[in-house]
Write a protein that holds these residues in place. Sequence first.
Motif, mmCIF file in Angstrom:
data_model
loop_
_atom_site.group_PDB
_atom_site.id
_atom_site.type_symbol
_atom_site.label_atom_id
_atom_site.label_comp_id
_atom_site.label_asym_id
_atom_site.label_seq_id
_atom_site.Cartn_x
_atom_site.Cartn_y
_atom_site.Cartn_z
ATOM 1 N N LEU A 163 0.866 -1.174 0.000
ATOM 2 C CA LEU A 163 0.000 0.000 0.000
ATOM 3 C C LEU A 163 0.907 1.230 0.000
ATOM 4 N N VAL A 164 1.204 1.747 -1.188
ATOM 5 C CA VAL A 164 2.075 2.921 -1.287
ATOM 6 C C VAL A 164 1.333 4.128 -0.723
ATOM 7 N N ILE A 165 1.927 4.771 0.273
ATOM 8 C CA ILE A 165 1.274 5.888 0.953
ATOM 9 C C ILE A 165 1.228 7.097 0.019
ATOM 10 N N PRO A 166 0.048 7.651 -0.215
ATOM 11 C CA PRO A 166 -0.049 8.799 -1.123
ATOM 12 C C PRO A 166 0.399 10.111 -0.459
ATOM 13 N N VAL A 167 0.585 11.108 -1.289
ATOM 14 C CA VAL A 167 0.799 12.479 -0.828
ATOM 15 C C VAL A 167 -0.557 13.170 -0.792
ATOM 16 N N ASP A 168 -0.791 13.998 0.199
ATOM 17 C CA ASP A 168 -2.026 14.775 0.268
ATOM 18 C C ASP A 168 -1.910 15.915 -0.740
ATOM 19 N N ARG A 169 -2.595 15.767 -1.864
ATOM 20 C CA ARG A 169 -2.473 16.744 -2.960
ATOM 21 C C ARG A 169 -3.179 18.055 -2.656
ATOM 22 N N GLU A 170 -3.973 18.090 -1.600
ATOM 23 C CA GLU A 170 -4.570 19.357 -1.180
ATOM 24 C C GLU A 170 -3.584 20.181 -0.359
ATOM 25 N N VAL A 171 -2.531 19.530 0.119
ATOM 26 C CA VAL A 171 -1.500 20.212 0.905
ATOM 27 C C VAL A 171 -0.268 20.491 0.067
ATOM 28 N N PHE A 172 0.165 19.491 -0.706
ATOM 29 C CA PHE A 172 1.391 19.617 -1.492
ATOM 30 C C PHE A 172 1.061 19.650 -2.979
ATOM 31 N N PHE A 173 1.225 20.818 -3.564
ATOM 32 C CA PHE A 173 0.898 21.018 -4.973
ATOM 33 C C PHE A 173 1.682 22.214 -5.505
ATOM 34 N N CYS A 174 1.708 22.342 -6.808
ATOM 35 C CA CYS A 174 2.330 23.497 -7.456
ATOM 36 C C CYS A 174 1.605 23.720 -8.772
ATOM 37 N N GLU A 175 0.895 24.813 -8.874
ATOM 38 C CA GLU A 175 0.095 25.065 -10.065
ATOM 39 C C GLU A 175 0.954 25.478 -11.257
ATOM 40 N N GLN A 176 1.995 26.247 -11.002
ATOM 41 C CA GLN A 176 2.881 26.665 -12.088
ATOM 42 C C GLN A 176 4.302 26.810 -11.557
ATOM 43 N N LYS A 177 5.201 25.992 -12.100
ATOM 44 C CA LYS A 177 6.578 25.992 -11.622
ATOM 45 C C LYS A 177 7.345 27.199 -12.161
ATOM 46 N N LYS A 178 8.092 27.855 -11.271
ATOM 47 C CA LYS A 178 8.975 28.948 -11.655
ATOM 48 C C LYS A 178 10.400 28.521 -11.359
ATOM 49 N N TRP A 179 11.230 28.483 -12.387
ATOM 50 C CA TRP A 179 12.601 28.035 -12.243
ATOM 51 C C TRP A 179 13.502 29.199 -11.835
ATOM 52 N N ASN A 180 14.507 28.902 -11.034
ATOM 53 C CA ASN A 180 15.393 29.929 -10.492
ATOM 54 C C ASN A 180 16.633 30.127 -11.356
ATOM 55 N N LEU A 181 17.097 31.375 -11.444
ATOM 56 C CA LEU A 181 18.332 31.657 -12.171
ATOM 57 C C LEU A 181 19.512 30.956 -11.499
ATOM 58 N N ILE A 182 19.555 31.014 -10.174
ATOM 59 C CA ILE A 182 20.507 30.207 -9.409
ATOM 60 C C ILE A 182 19.705 29.054 -8.825
ATOM 61 N N PRO A 183 19.891 27.843 -9.346
ATOM 62 C CA PRO A 183 19.045 26.716 -8.923
ATOM 63 C C PRO A 183 19.086 26.473 -7.413
ATOM 64 N N ARG A 184 17.930 26.174 -6.871
ATOM 65 C CA ARG A 184 17.797 25.896 -5.437
ATOM 66 C C ARG A 184 17.608 24.389 -5.238
ATOM 67 N N VAL A 185 18.395 23.827 -4.316
ATOM 68 C CA VAL A 185 18.341 22.396 -4.012
ATOM 69 C C VAL A 185 17.856 22.220 -2.578
ATOM 70 N N ALA A 186 16.758 21.495 -2.402
ATOM 71 C CA ALA A 186 16.192 21.261 -1.072
ATOM 72 C C ALA A 186 16.651 19.907 -0.535
ATOM 73 N N MET A 187 16.787 19.833 0.790
ATOM 74 C CA MET A 187 17.217 18.591 1.438
ATOM 75 C C MET A 187 16.728 18.580 2.881
ATOM 76 N N LEU A 188 16.426 17.385 3.377
ATOM 77 C CA LEU A 188 15.994 17.199 4.763
ATOM 78 C C LEU A 188 17.204 17.019 5.671
ATOM 79 N N HIS A 189 17.172 17.680 6.839
ATOM 80 C CA HIS A 189 18.162 17.376 7.879
ATOM 81 C C HIS A 189 17.540 16.425 8.882
#
Length: 359
Positions: A163-189
């Motif tokens: 049973l692959v756990i879904p993502v809550d799409r009402e919480v995590f979404f992006c209607e239109q992606k905007k790309w950065n001139l200096i790319p941003r990389v996210a990571m969990l600590h």
Amino acid sequence: MKINFLLPHIRLSGGVKALLEYANRLKRRDHEVRVFVPCKVPKWYQMRDKWKMRKYGLQSLRPGVVEWMDNTLAIEMFPEPGERYLPSADILVASAWQNAEFAAQLPLEKGVFFYFVLHYESLWTRHKNRAVKTYDLSCEMITCSTWLKKTLIEKHGKKADVLVIPVDREVFFCEQKKWNLIPRVAMLHHDYDWKGYVEGIEVVKKILEQGKKIELVVFGEKLEDPRSLFDKAGFKFKYHYRPTRERLRKIYESCDIFLCPSWHEGLGLPSMEAMACRCALVTSDTGGCLDYAINGKTALVSPSRDIEGLSENIIRLLDDKKLLESISQNGHEKISEFNWHESCGQLVSFFEKSLNINQ
């Protein structure tokens, strides 16, 4: 049905969040759902506290004690393992090896025992021998990934439903992606070694040493003051301590790439949340990620603990905008394949099958 969930704690973690989400959604489907959590065991010198806990018995905490999600269920704390604290039910769902040990000793009147395996915990817990024995228990088993299902078959000869756990799409979404001139990389600590934070920092260092411009964005709930992280890394970066769900969505949305350097994961919900927010995923082969991370299509995947491979894959995305956008779009579409309505329906069908309902 009467369904009891037995959770290890109510701190924010991917597994606890997922099971509480299932519990709340099953309640909305008119099932009788209760959530039970063991109290922290007092030390030997705190016997007075232990006696006091026994005296008061089962303690009910208001739903709002879980501050990090929309929870409508009371959290019922029991002072010590004991069948008298759990009411009779049709189904008992437990996660974490300690709870599985306890649940396996309960009489059938407490419910058909479903062991929801969210990680192969013997890989990292201090109590490896006890943990590994729980995968041989006689019970119904559900895993959150195909990798875990295969592991149980290969190492224990045990069958499990996935049973692959879904993502809550009402919480995590992006209607239109905007790309950065200096790319941003996210990571969990995280302070668990196997979460790969140290390796992730080494990956970023290698990229910076090659003259590439990126901005690192880190979030986590283990450390409020990030100065020690800055000192160990040798550079500063954006850091967010315990972001709210809305804030976390904006962090994902503002980043181009999500880096997951974990050695292994039962599934890897942060990666899935980031993909739902149209981050391009660069990940180690964590095992659990392979249900959504298809190398070259929905993600770029390298072997576990391969710092060189992770840094090369990020550089591939920095140098190839079309590949970056393709991985982002394909990943976003892949995550949309998993939804909560269907997942809850599958879970109910597993329960009904065990009770011979509608067979």
